[in-house]
Write a protein that holds these residues in place. Sequence first.
Motif, PDB file in Angstrom:
ATOM      1  N   LYS A  49       3.159  -8.524   1.463  1.00  0.00           N
ATOM      2  CA  LYS A  49       2.725 -10.075   1.047  1.00  0.00           C
ATOM      3  C   LYS A  49       1.558 -10.530   1.028  1.00  0.00           C
ATOM      4  O   LYS A  49       0.967 -11.243   0.206  1.00  0.00           O
ATOM      5  CB  LYS A  49       4.003 -11.005   1.795  1.00  0.00           C
ATOM      6  N   LYS A  50       0.956 -10.476   2.168  1.00  0.00           N
ATOM      7  CA  LYS A  50      -0.644 -10.862   2.281  1.00  0.00           C
ATOM      8  C   LYS A  50      -1.214 -10.438   1.317  1.00  0.00           C
ATOM      9  O   LYS A  50      -2.310 -10.987   0.640  1.00  0.00           O
ATOM     10  CB  LYS A  50      -0.969 -10.338   3.772  1.00  0.00           C
ATOM     11  N   GLN A  87      -0.292  -9.003  -1.456  1.00  0.00           N
ATOM     12  CA  GLN A  87       0.037  -9.454  -2.898  1.00  0.00           C
ATOM     13  C   GLN A  87      -0.539 -10.691  -3.207  1.00  0.00           C
ATOM     14  O   GLN A  87      -1.089 -10.863  -4.249  1.00  0.00           O
ATOM     15  CB  GLN A  87       1.521  -9.496  -3.015  1.00  0.00           C
ATOM     16  N   GLN A  88      -0.568 -11.627  -2.289  1.00  0.00           N
ATOM     17  CA  GLN A  88      -1.179 -12.840  -2.544  1.00  0.00           C
ATOM     18  C   GLN A  88      -2.771 -12.863  -2.946  1.00  0.00           C
ATOM     19  O   GLN A  88      -3.210 -13.686  -3.721  1.00  0.00           O
ATOM     20  CB  GLN A  88      -0.811 -14.089  -1.303  1.00  0.00           C
ATOM     21  N   GLU A 141       6.479  -5.690   5.413  1.00  0.00           N
ATOM     22  CA  GLU A 141       6.725  -6.563   4.402  1.00  0.00           C
ATOM     23  C   GLU A 141       5.579  -7.699   4.649  1.00  0.00           C
ATOM     24  O   GLU A 141       5.226  -8.197   3.525  1.00  0.00           O
ATOM     25  CB  GLU A 141       8.081  -7.136   4.711  1.00  0.00           C
TER      26      GLU A 141
END
Length: 70
Positions: free
Chosen positions: A59-60, A62-63, A55
Amino acid sequence: MTAVSFLDLEVYQASYKKSLEVVKKVIPRLPLEEKHNLADQMRRSSMAIPALIAEGYAKKHQQFRIHTVL
């Protein structure tokens, strides 16, 4: 070498391997009176570690994609 996926991360691979060890080797050796509650908690917590790594990786990245598109 750059990780293309969270599956490439050594920490993910190691934590996944250890979580399988908990499920396959440790939990079956628990005393009968501990099998239900403790086994369930150990199973969920051991699988949470690789899941949280995956996860965090998602997230990393996706940013990063959001910043490069904008």
